[in-house]
Motif scaffolding. Sequence first.
Motif, PDB file in Angstrom:
ATOM      1  N   PRO A   1      50.605  33.730  47.068  1.00 31.29           N
ATOM      2  CA  PRO A   1      51.001  34.971  46.782  1.00 31.29           C
ATOM      3  C   PRO A   1      49.653  35.898  46.738  1.00 31.29           C
ATOM      4  CG  PRO A   1      51.143  33.806  45.143  1.00 31.29           C
ATOM      5  CD  PRO A   1      51.094  32.507  45.997  1.00 31.29           C
ATOM      6  N   ASP A   2      49.763  37.235  47.274  1.00 29.66           N
ATOM      7  CA  ASP A   2      48.575  37.933  47.493  1.00 29.66           C
ATOM      8  C   ASP A   2      48.668  38.944  45.812  1.00 29.66           C
ATOM      9  OD1 ASP A   2      47.434  37.478  49.632  1.00 29.66           O
ATOM     10  OD2 ASP A   2      48.748  39.466  50.678  1.00 29.66           O
ATOM     11  N   THR A   3      50.172  38.988  45.027  1.00 27.76           N
ATOM     12  CA  THR A   3      49.789  39.534  43.998  1.00 27.76           C
ATOM     13  C   THR A   3      50.384  38.575  42.896  1.00 27.76           C
ATOM     14  OG1 THR A   3      50.614  41.658  44.958  1.00 27.76           O
ATOM     15  CG2 THR A   3      50.927  41.462  42.724  1.00 27.76           C
ATOM     16  N   VAL A   4      49.409  38.611  41.904  1.00 27.59           N
ATOM     17  CA  VAL A   4      49.965  37.483  40.585  1.00 27.59           C
ATOM     18  C   VAL A   4      49.757  38.307  39.383  1.00 27.59           C
ATOM     19  CG1 VAL A   4      49.036  35.262  39.464  1.00 27.59           C
ATOM     20  CG2 VAL A   4      49.115  35.472  41.826  1.00 27.59           C
ATOM     21  N   VAL A   5      50.840  38.179  38.666  1.00 27.28           N
ATOM     22  CA  VAL A   5      50.686  38.997  37.260  1.00 27.28           C
ATOM     23  C   VAL A   5      51.173  37.759  36.227  1.00 27.28           C
ATOM     24  CG1 VAL A   5      51.454  40.644  35.646  1.00 27.28           C
ATOM     25  CG2 VAL A   5      51.106  41.046  38.248  1.00 27.28           C
ATOM     26  N   LEU A   6      50.242  37.474  35.251  1.00 30.10           N
ATOM     27  CA  LEU A   6      50.571  36.699  33.996  1.00 30.10           C
ATOM     28  C   LEU A   6      51.381  37.459  33.039  1.00 30.10           C
ATOM     29  CD1 LEU A   6      47.196  34.586  33.698  1.00 30.10           C
ATOM     30  CD2 LEU A   6      49.182  34.349  35.264  1.00 30.10           C
ATOM     31  N   THR A   7      52.632  37.366  33.090  1.00 33.99           N
ATOM     32  CA  THR A   7      53.281  38.402  32.175  1.00 33.99           C
ATOM     33  C   THR A   7      53.085  38.574  30.726  1.00 33.99           C
ATOM     34  OG1 THR A   7      55.053  37.100  32.195  1.00 33.99           O
ATOM     35  CG2 THR A   7      55.228  38.636  33.962  1.00 33.99           C
TER      36      THR A   7
ATOM     37  N   LYS B   1      45.269  40.968  46.052  1.00 32.88           N
ATOM     38  CA  LYS B   1      44.298  40.896  47.014  1.00 32.88           C
ATOM     39  C   LYS B   1      44.518  41.967  47.957  1.00 32.88           C
ATOM     40  CE  LYS B   1      42.181  36.929  46.434  1.00 32.88           C
ATOM     41  NZ  LYS B   1      40.862  37.104  46.187  1.00 32.88           N
ATOM     42  N   MET B   2      43.995  42.892  48.343  1.00 32.41           N
ATOM     43  CA  MET B   2      44.263  43.938  49.546  1.00 32.41           C
ATOM     44  C   MET B   2      43.265  43.845  50.560  1.00 32.41           C
ATOM     45  SD  MET B   2      44.917  47.144  46.679  1.00 32.41           S
ATOM     46  CE  MET B   2      43.321  46.369  45.919  1.00 32.41           C
ATOM     47  N   VAL B   3      43.591  44.617  51.748  1.00 30.85           N
ATOM     48  CA  VAL B   3      42.815  44.801  52.920  1.00 30.85           C
ATOM     49  C   VAL B   3      42.772  46.357  53.010  1.00 30.85           C
ATOM     50  CG1 VAL B   3      42.586  44.592  55.327  1.00 30.85           C
ATOM     51  CG2 VAL B   3      44.029  42.700  54.131  1.00 30.85           C
ATOM     52  N   ARG B   4      41.575  46.696  52.916  1.00 39.50           N
ATOM     53  CA  ARG B   4      41.094  48.056  53.024  1.00 39.50           C
ATOM     54  C   ARG B   4      41.313  48.489  54.356  1.00 39.50           C
ATOM     55  NH1 ARG B   4      36.276  46.582  50.512  1.00 39.50           N
ATOM     56  NH2 ARG B   4      36.134  46.828  48.111  1.00 39.50           N
TER      57      ARG B   4
ATOM     58  N   GLY C   1      39.401  47.289  57.180  1.00 39.93           N
ATOM     59  CA  GLY C   1      39.658  45.947  57.330  1.00 39.93           C
ATOM     60  C   GLY C   1      39.050  44.897  56.394  1.00 39.93           C
ATOM     61  N   SER C   2      37.952  45.471  55.490  1.00 38.59           N
ATOM     62  CA  SER C   2      37.273  44.401  54.472  1.00 38.59           C
ATOM     63  C   SER C   2      38.469  44.198  53.219  1.00 38.59           C
ATOM     64  CB  SER C   2      36.179  45.180  54.035  1.00 38.59           C
ATOM     65  OG  SER C   2      36.345  46.246  53.387  1.00 38.59           O
ATOM     66  N   LYS C   3      38.069  42.968  52.656  1.00 40.60           N
ATOM     67  CA  LYS C   3      39.095  42.474  51.670  1.00 40.60           C
ATOM     68  C   LYS C   3      38.599  43.061  50.293  1.00 40.60           C
ATOM     69  CE  LYS C   3      41.059  39.033  54.572  1.00 40.60           C
ATOM     70  NZ  LYS C   3      41.200  37.409  54.737  1.00 40.60           N
ATOM     71  N   SER C   4      39.564  43.164  49.439  1.00 42.33           N
ATOM     72  CA  SER C   4      39.258  43.552  47.901  1.00 42.33           C
ATOM     73  C   SER C   4      40.085  42.757  47.119  1.00 42.33           C
ATOM     74  CB  SER C   4      38.998  44.948  47.728  1.00 42.33           C
ATOM     75  OG  SER C   4      40.171  45.606  47.670  1.00 42.33           O
ATOM     76  N   THR C   5      39.885  42.674  45.734  1.00 45.74           N
ATOM     77  CA  THR C   5      40.746  42.190  44.729  1.00 45.74           C
ATOM     78  C   THR C   5      40.728  43.260  43.452  1.00 45.74           C
ATOM     79  OG1 THR C   5      40.179  39.956  45.289  1.00 45.74           O
ATOM     80  CG2 THR C   5      41.437  40.206  43.419  1.00 45.74           C
ATOM     81  N   GLN C   6      41.836  43.482  43.431  1.00 47.61           N
ATOM     82  CA  GLN C   6      42.339  44.543  42.170  1.00 47.61           C
ATOM     83  C   GLN C   6      42.508  43.585  40.799  1.00 47.61           C
ATOM     84  OE1 GLN C   6      45.359  47.307  41.368  1.00 47.61           O
ATOM     85  NE2 GLN C   6      43.620  48.952  41.384  1.00 47.61           N
ATOM     86  N   LYS C   7      41.819  43.634  39.811  1.00 48.13           N
ATOM     87  CA  LYS C   7      42.050  42.782  38.581  1.00 48.13           C
ATOM     88  C   LYS C   7      42.279  43.724  37.591  1.00 48.13           C
ATOM     89  CE  LYS C   7      39.738  38.805  40.400  1.00 48.13           C
ATOM     90  NZ  LYS C   7      38.300  38.134  40.458  1.00 48.13           N
ATOM     91  N   ILE C   8      43.324  43.472  36.522  1.00 44.45           N
ATOM     92  CA  ILE C   8      43.738  44.344  35.659  1.00 44.45           C
ATOM     93  C   ILE C   8      43.975  43.802  34.287  1.00 44.45           C
ATOM     94  CG2 ILE C   8      44.352  46.437  36.965  1.00 44.45           C
ATOM     95  CD1 ILE C   8      47.289  45.415  36.288  1.00 44.45           C
ATOM     96  N   ARG C   9      43.924  44.097  33.148  1.00 43.76           N
ATOM     97  CA  ARG C   9      44.342  43.775  32.118  1.00 43.76           C
ATOM     98  C   ARG C   9      45.100  44.771  31.433  1.00 43.76           C
ATOM     99  NH1 ARG C   9      39.735  42.677  28.954  1.00 43.76           N
ATOM    100  NH2 ARG C   9      39.601  44.906  28.274  1.00 43.76           N
ATOM    101  N   ILE C  10      46.467  44.368  30.992  1.00 45.15           N
ATOM    102  CA  ILE C  10      47.362  45.103  30.248  1.00 45.15           C
ATOM    103  C   ILE C  10      47.611  44.964  28.764  1.00 45.15           C
ATOM    104  CG2 ILE C  10      49.641  46.453  30.518  1.00 45.15           C
ATOM    105  CD1 ILE C  10      49.507  44.370  33.152  1.00 45.15           C
ATOM    106  N   GLU C  11      47.458  45.744  27.700  1.00 46.85           N
ATOM    107  CA  GLU C  11      47.602  45.627  26.550  1.00 46.85           C
ATOM    108  C   GLU C  11      48.875  46.115  25.951  1.00 46.85           C
ATOM    109  OE1 GLU C  11      43.653  45.547  24.646  1.00 46.85           O
ATOM    110  OE2 GLU C  11      43.529  45.718  26.902  1.00 46.85           O
ATOM    111  N   MET C  12      50.001  45.451  25.549  1.00 51.84           N
ATOM    112  CA  MET C  12      51.057  46.229  25.043  1.00 51.84           C
ATOM    113  C   MET C  12      51.357  45.948  23.682  1.00 51.84           C
ATOM    114  SD  MET C  12      53.013  44.347  28.103  1.00 51.84           S
ATOM    115  CE  MET C  12      52.566  42.732  28.493  1.00 51.84           C
ATOM    116  N   PRO C  13      51.919  46.983  22.987  1.00 52.91           N
ATOM    117  CA  PRO C  13      52.189  46.686  21.567  1.00 52.91           C
ATOM    118  C   PRO C  13      53.348  45.638  21.340  1.00 52.91           C
ATOM    119  CG  PRO C  13      52.738  49.099  22.131  1.00 52.91           C
ATOM    120  CD  PRO C  13      52.258  48.339  23.192  1.00 52.91           C
ATOM    121  N   LYS C  14      52.869  44.569  20.571  1.00 51.23           N
ATOM    122  CA  LYS C  14      53.921  43.413  20.377  1.00 51.23           C
ATOM    123  C   LYS C  14      54.943  43.976  19.106  1.00 51.23           C
ATOM    124  CE  LYS C  14      50.792  39.376  20.108  1.00 51.23           C
ATOM    125  NZ  LYS C  14      50.236  38.488  19.313  1.00 51.23           N
TER     126      LYS C  14
END
Length: 366
Positions: free
Chosen positions: A174-180, A200-203, A206-219
């Motif tokens: 998979p090109d997109t993975v989210v640890l929920t 994973k993305m293709v600009r 044609g070059s490749k890049s990866t966007q990585k993010i962190r999400i914090e949500m109130p429990k």
Amino acid sequence: MECRVLSIQSHVVRGYVGNKSATFPLQVLGFEVDSINSVQFSNHTGYAHWKGQVLTAEELNVLYEGIKLNNVNHYDYILTGYTRDTSFLETVVDIVQELKRLNPKLVYVCDPVMGDQGSMYVPENILPVYRDQVVAVADILTPNQFEAELLTGRTISTEKDALDVMELLHQMGPDTVVLTSTDLTSPHGDQFLVALGSQKMVRTDGSKSTQKIRIEMPKVDAVFVGTGDLFTAMLLAWSHHHPNDLKAACEKTVSVLHHVIKRTITYANEILQVCKPSFISGLGGWSQTIPQVKKLDVEVLSWRGYTWSAVVRLVGRTAKFSKTTEAAYEMAGPGKRPNPAQLELRMVQSKKDIEDPDIVVEATIL
Ligand code: ADP
Ligand code: PLP
Ligand code: ZN
């Protein structure tokens, strides 16, 4: 432009998990949803009782054959969740492969539901099917921390571990993975739940890049069921609108979850307040200390949330007795917290938040 989703998930008569958690929100957002019910249960399995039927791999094939015979087996998305049976899951893989041949742009969104918090709640033999067959054909994968660990054979103790695990999952397909959801501590404190994403993305050049993010949500201090299914459905919808911007897609997804969960817990606490019988039975002792009160009739005047402190008026009908008093009464044992029925997601009531969520969570780009 019509967008059609084949959603193969559980159906419940009462409540919101699986297809019941995915179909309405997707339809509200304009998706055509064709649903195959992998099980039909009275309610989710977190209740004291549940009954129902399970669809076999052969029965799944029959339904698919019918769709195919009419030449309406053209889909933009496939969405799958909770599955207990290996041959059912293998049939899903066959269907995904065939539908991808018919539409090479088809996106398969897979929630590899296997367990949580270190224990599996599906048979263990489902793991190799996900790991060796399903993940390879998935485009968007939404495991929780435990499921990601199972799929990669790695443990996650730090954010770096989690990013490495997501990289391994990318290599599996998979090109997109989210640890929920993860056990990682949030920089904002332990009142926050941390999710992580990687795309994973293709600009354009044609070059490749990866966007990585962190999400914090109130429990929220309660256990919700069907939230994982809602999360995956909303990630499908919002990544359709933001295909190269995981940050935007996740912010909308998590904001929807936040609104639905907030409405759900608020409602659950409200119905606990009017849920007098269990409270009254807890007050039984009072009728002995106040002899005039033969028939106990309690009117709850106000309430303070979880602690079950209440101002109550006791009315003894038989004698002319009336007294308003303050009771700081701690309910013991179960009954103190909302039960599974009271915690069913307030889905219909959240229609507007699903359609156009106020963004309440900002993701951090890593
Ligand atoms: P999974 O175990 O598949 O990740 P969960 O239902 O635990 O599924 O979580 C999915 C999403 O639901 C989380 O990313 C979060 O947005 C929301 N969620 C679930 N439970 C809670 C909770 N107790 N408090 C806040 N958010 C929650
Ligand atoms: N399907 C069924 C029949 C269930 O009983 C459950 C949970 O009990 C789920 C799906 C998954 O729910 P969640 O989205 O919370 O993982
Ligand atoms: Zn899940």
